[in-house]
Scaffold this motif. Structure first.
Motif, mmCIF file in Angstrom:
data_model
loop_
_atom_site.group_PDB
_atom_site.id
_atom_site.type_symbol
_atom_site.label_atom_id
_atom_site.label_comp_id
_atom_site.label_asym_id
_atom_site.label_seq_id
_atom_site.Cartn_x
_atom_site.Cartn_y
_atom_site.Cartn_z
ATOM 1 N N THR A 311 42.842 45.270 39.940
ATOM 2 C CA THR A 311 43.038 45.191 41.382
ATOM 3 C C THR A 311 43.476 43.792 41.791
ATOM 4 O OG1 THR A 311 41.351 46.878 41.743
ATOM 5 C CG2 THR A 311 41.914 45.479 43.624
ATOM 6 N N VAL A 312 44.493 43.731 42.643
ATOM 7 C CA VAL A 312 44.948 42.458 43.203
ATOM 8 C C VAL A 312 44.189 42.231 44.503
ATOM 9 C CG1 VAL A 312 46.902 41.153 44.109
ATOM 10 C CG2 VAL A 312 47.214 42.684 42.149
ATOM 11 N N PHE A 313 43.444 41.130 44.587
ATOM 12 C CA PHE A 313 42.644 40.815 45.758
ATOM 13 C C PHE A 313 43.282 39.681 46.549
ATOM 14 C CE2 PHE A 313 39.431 42.496 42.768
ATOM 15 C CZ PHE A 313 38.841 43.471 43.559
ATOM 16 N N GLU A 314 43.272 39.815 47.874
ATOM 17 C CA GLU A 314 43.742 38.710 48.710
ATOM 18 C C GLU A 314 42.870 37.481 48.529
ATOM 19 O OE1 GLU A 314 43.275 39.230 52.885
ATOM 20 O OE2 GLU A 314 41.192 39.902 52.737
ATOM 21 N N ASP A 315 41.613 37.697 48.113
ATOM 22 C CA ASP A 315 40.677 36.591 47.923
ATOM 23 C C ASP A 315 40.339 36.389 46.448
ATOM 24 O OD1 ASP A 315 39.309 39.034 47.882
ATOM 25 O OD2 ASP A 315 37.429 38.133 48.540
ATOM 26 N N GLY A 316 41.261 36.732 45.564
ATOM 27 C CA GLY A 316 41.022 36.477 44.146
ATOM 28 C C GLY A 316 40.871 34.985 43.882
ATOM 29 N N VAL A 317 39.767 34.593 43.244
ATOM 30 C CA VAL A 317 39.488 33.166 43.015
ATOM 31 C C VAL A 317 39.128 32.857 41.562
ATOM 32 C CG1 VAL A 317 38.815 32.633 45.384
ATOM 33 C CG2 VAL A 317 37.095 33.512 43.782
ATOM 34 N N ALA A 318 38.999 33.870 40.733
ATOM 35 C CA ALA A 318 38.686 33.690 39.320
ATOM 36 C C ALA A 318 39.196 34.918 38.587
ATOM 37 C CB ALA A 318 37.181 33.504 39.099
ATOM 38 N N PHE A 319 39.157 34.873 37.262
ATOM 39 C CA PHE A 319 39.597 36.040 36.507
ATOM 40 C C PHE A 319 38.750 36.209 35.260
ATOM 41 C CE2 PHE A 319 42.270 32.664 34.674
ATOM 42 C CZ PHE A 319 42.103 32.886 33.319
ATOM 43 N N GLY A 320 38.783 37.416 34.739
ATOM 44 C CA GLY A 320 38.150 37.738 33.475
ATOM 45 C C GLY A 320 39.125 38.485 32.600
ATOM 46 N N GLY A 321 38.748 38.685 31.356
ATOM 47 C CA GLY A 321 39.591 39.434 30.431
ATOM 48 C C GLY A 321 38.789 40.072 29.314
ATOM 49 N N TRP A 322 37.465 39.760 29.310
ATOM 50 C CA TRP A 322 36.581 40.414 28.347
ATOM 51 C C TRP A 322 36.597 41.914 28.605
ATOM 52 C CZ3 TRP A 322 34.582 38.360 24.121
ATOM 53 C CH2 TRP A 322 33.509 38.994 23.478
ATOM 54 N N SER A 323 36.316 42.675 27.579
ATOM 55 C CA SER A 323 36.274 44.123 27.739
ATOM 56 C C SER A 323 35.091 44.541 28.600
ATOM 57 C CB SER A 323 36.141 44.796 26.372
ATOM 58 O OG SER A 323 34.905 44.418 25.779
ATOM 59 N N ILE A 324 35.167 45.745 29.155
ATOM 60 C CA ILE A 324 33.955 46.372 29.678
ATOM 61 C C ILE A 324 33.097 46.664 28.453
ATOM 62 C CG2 ILE A 324 32.985 48.369 30.856
ATOM 63 C CD1 ILE A 324 35.518 48.542 32.504
ATOM 64 N N ASP A 325 32.077 45.857 28.274
ATOM 65 C CA ASP A 325 31.336 45.771 27.018
ATOM 66 C C ASP A 325 29.924 46.306 27.270
ATOM 67 O OD1 ASP A 325 30.302 45.083 24.569
ATOM 68 O OD2 ASP A 325 30.490 42.918 24.837
ATOM 69 N N LEU A 326 29.711 47.561 26.924
ATOM 70 C CA LEU A 326 28.442 48.240 27.212
ATOM 71 C C LEU A 326 27.657 48.444 25.928
ATOM 72 C CD1 LEU A 326 29.765 50.890 29.748
ATOM 73 C CD2 LEU A 326 28.923 48.583 30.203
ATOM 74 N N HIS A 327 26.392 48.051 25.954
ATOM 75 C CA HIS A 327 25.525 48.165 24.790
ATOM 76 C C HIS A 327 24.465 49.230 25.033
ATOM 77 C CE1 HIS A 327 26.376 43.682 23.564
ATOM 78 N NE2 HIS A 327 27.448 44.306 23.995
#
Length: 760
Positions: A311-327
């Motif tokens: 999602t592109v946010f008008e208030d995007g201020v940081a980013f991630g790239g790790w997987s959705i990592d569920l244990h």
């Protein structure tokens, strides 16, 4: 016992990477900051007390051009230089020095905040102070400020202040999340203890203590990979507590984890199944590395769709790239894999509204207590991403003080200023163009001594000791992808190939979807190229692609066992190589293979390129790219690259103004190759202590408006930093031009500059 009251502009509670980044960000903007940490060392789970490696958006090399910049990026690069062996004790000092060098930060270690004074109704709480006890010194300190940041990980400050928060897993219906359970469940990602081993060079016995757990009576030997040579974060899967209360049961969880470690070591040493005679147990953690507890509720809750759909946010201020990592909630005792991971096709944005409280009006937060669902939290929780959030939250806190407003007020009234401030400080954000009215470079004409005008990877001569020489010729037994920038168009791709017999090579061009993505998403052109039998020769593929805006493309060479291509290194600016095969180097993890990112990894040929020449000439590396913003690959490399440097000849990037300007500083952002993962404990080793693409020796010069010669305002040698700020003398007067003169790099053939800013 002594009591004291400490006043500040901003109080940050929690000294993990989120809190450190928040405190440093606010301090660099001139705010008086208090940083309170309940442990003797900074770094949280990455400290020598816990020893988890710092992961982030690079996701162990799965994401491309994704390494964090900003404060976390500084620490990554410094650790690479100081600590090439990955010593967790040395990392402690990298983090501590980052804080100590900021004169506006007062650091309180060993200080446990356990009381929060807050007033107001449930929907409009306000923190007045937090109080902490400093162990050893027996000091009770009350900290007051107009703005507070909860970077405790467990969300303790928010909880004590009456902030709303979430625990456990939401239902599928609440946010429409495919991976969520049908009904809400109070289960968590568990905690972990790690251990280190050492080879003493002679046999060492091990007598298991009474607290060791016999793991042969558990599913662990059947379901987890145990190797005698592994230690540290390789054993991330020693995890437990997901079915308990992570905080209330912390001591019980620690004891269970420690018992299992001792049992694993007994199994390695005494089962006869491992070559471990000379190994000893050097270190065991005693502070559980927590993954999850309270997630504070902000004005927006990040959810699975935001991660997967980017999602592109008008208030995007940081980013991630790790997987959705569920244990699994059962952790190490679960029958299946230790983790289930699903990647987005590129980095995803984190909105500012997920970093401040919905009902505590003067509290921001960052790190593991981010406003996210359990599913989205699985991707946002890793430490470098927490640091990215911390820099954004700390920057917002400083602006709150400057404007006398609340965190929500920053969103409603000062959002563009927040995002532009983050960009000015080279923070880890994506998709922010430079619209800063105070950056005089945006008004200037931009020229350079030379520019790379052709996207190409020429043949490199083999060198002694080059580990890639054996792969100079690469059989095309799988599809390969060449990622390259297209600006304004792509007409042809020439390839150096050989063939065992007369054959045809299929070549296709794909666009990548999102500007930050590097996957073959949409077919744009294709052709078949006749390749006669014989030794190496150049062949030309006509694959026209003319996008409306500059963007990345992926040129796909379809597998043909009769064809071989030539590989070369290093990678040209804006170029990567993809290999069409699923790549997973952790057998304890089950990775979803439906995503193009997983199907087309860069890791097998990282740092190598197919020898090619793209036509026609490109503007992707033109001088004006250094004034456009973005600061990372976003529809192209977004940097200026000179022609190959020649001994004795400097390269320069120049700004000229039609009317004289008055400035206070020059800011440089230099290329430190954001595609290279710099894991703190060197899970993936990178041989270069200093990134070769960084400019090494340079001058900053200005041309006074009243005439005369160039005036040198900065002269640097042996540079190893990405962001450099050079104040201009107060008596300098008006300028009509400025330039960066590059004398040498740290190894790259070109001078590369991401941004040249002149701030008024």
């Amino acid at each position: 016992m002594r009591t004291q009251t400490v006043e500040a502009d901003v109080v940050v509670v929690g000294g993990g990477l989120a809190g450190v980044s928040a405190a440093v960000a606010a301090a660099r903007l001139g705010r008086q900051v208090v940083l309170v940490n309940n442990r003797p060392v900074l770094g949280g789970n990455s400290s020598s007390e816990v020893r988890v490696w710092v992961c982030g958006a690079t996701a162990h090399g799965n994401q491309r051009w994704a390494r964090e910049t900003g404060i976390v990026g500084e620490m990554y690069v410094e650790n690479q230089y100081r600590n090439p062996e990955g010593n967790p004790v040395y990392w402690d000092d990298v983090v501590l020095d980052t804080v100590r060098r900021e004169k506006n930060i007062r650091l309180f270690l060993n200080t446990d905040v356990r009381d929060v004074a807050a007033t107001g109704p449930d929907d409009a709480r306000r923190i007045e102070s937090v109080t902490g006890w400093t162990m050893g010194s027996e000091i009770l300190s009350t900290f007051t400020a107009p703005v507070f940041l909860d970077c405790t990980g467990d969300g303790l400050v928010g909880h004590l202040a009456g902030a709303r928060y979430r625990l456990g897993k939401e239902s599928q219906a609440e946010f429409g999340e495919e991976w969520a359970p049908p009904e809400p469940v109070r289960e968590f990602l568990g905690s972990t203890l790690l251990f280190y081993t050492k080879d003493l060079g002679h046999p060492v016995k091990y007598v298991a203590p009474e607290t060791a757990i016999d793991i042969t009576t558990t599913p662990i030997p059947m379901n987890r990979v145990i190797r005698s040579g592994d230690s540290g974060a390789h054993y991330w899967w020693i995890e437990w507590g997901g079915e308990l209360d992570i905080v209330d049961d912390n001591e019980r969880i620690r004891d269970e984890l420690r018992g299992v470690i001792l049992g694993i070591w007994d199994y390695i040493k005494n089962s006869g199944k491992f070559d471990a005679d000379n190994l000893t147990l050097e270190w065991i953690g005693n502070v559980p590395g927590k993954r999850e507890y309270r997630r504070l509720i902000g004005d927006y809750t990040l959810h699975q769709g935001d991660v997967v759909d980017q999602t592109v946010f008008e208030d995007g201020v940081a980013f991630g790239g790790w997987s959705i990592d569920l244990h699994p909630a059962q952790g190490m005792y679960a029958e299946g894999a230790g983790a289930l991971q699903r990647f987005s096709e590129g980095v995803f944005e984190i909105p500012y509204r997920s970093l401040y409280s919905v009902n505590v009006e003067n509290m921001l937060f960052a790190g593991r207590d981010v406003s996210a669902t359990h599913i989205a939290f699985g991707a946002a929780r890793v430490m470098a991403t927490c640091g990215a959030m911390g820099q954004a939250a700390g920057t917002a806190a400083a602006l709150c003080v400057e404007h006398g407003t609340t965190p929500r007020g920053i969103y409603t009234d000062h959002l563009d200023e927040l995002r532009q401030t983050l960009l000015r400080w080279d923070a880890p954000a994506v998709g922010i163009a430079n619209t800063d009215p105070h950056d005089l470079a945006r008004r200037a004409r931009v020229t350079a001594s030379s520019t790379t005008t052709r996207v190409a990877a020429p043949v490199a001569e083999p060198s002694d000791g080059d580990p890639y020489d054996a792969y100079d010729v690469y059989d095309l037994d799988v599809d390969l992808g060449i990622v390259l920038p297209v600006d304004p168009r792509l007409d042809t791709v020439e390839l150096l190939v050989s063939a065992r017999r007369d054959t045809t090579l299929s070549v296709e061009v794909f666009s990548t979807g999102k500007p930050q993505n590097v996957v073959p998403a949409h077919l744009e052109a294709k052709t078949d190229v006749v390749v006669p039998a014989g030794d190496e020769r150049w062949v030309t593929a006509h694959v026209p692609f003319a996008p409306d805006v500059p963007q990345n493309a992926v040129v796909v060479l379809r597998a043909n066992p009769d064809v071989a291509v030539r590989l070369t290194s290093p990678l040209p600016a804006g170029v990567l190589t993809l290999v069409h095969r699923v790549d997973n180097d952790d057998q304890n993890v089950q990775i979803s293979s439906e995503e193009l990112l997983v199907q087309w990894p860069t890791k097998p040929l990282r740092g190598r390129s197919v020898v090619f020449r793209a036509g026609p000439d490109t503007r992707a590396l033109a001088p004006e790219r250094a004034t456009s913003g973005y600061h990372r690959n976003h529809g192209g490399p977004n940097l200026w690259a000179s022609s190959p440097m020649v001994a004795g000849r400097d390269e320069w990037l120049r700004l000229d103004w039609d009317e004289p300007v008055t400035a206070r500083e020059v800011r440089l952002v230099l290329d430190d190759d954001l595609d290279v993962e710099l894991n703190t404990l060197h899970h993936h080793r990178t041989p270069d202590e200093i990134m070769p693409t960084l400019v090494k020796d340079y001058r900053v010069e200005v041309l006074p408006a009243d005439g005369g010669d160039w005036v040198t305002v900065a002269d640097e040698t042996d540079n190893r930093w990405r962001l450099r700020t050079h104040p201009l003398p107060d008596d300098l007067g008006a300028l009509r031009a400025a330039r960066l003169v590059v004398r040498a790099t740290n190894g790259s053939a070109q001078a590369r500059v991401v941004a040249l800013r002149v701030q008024e």
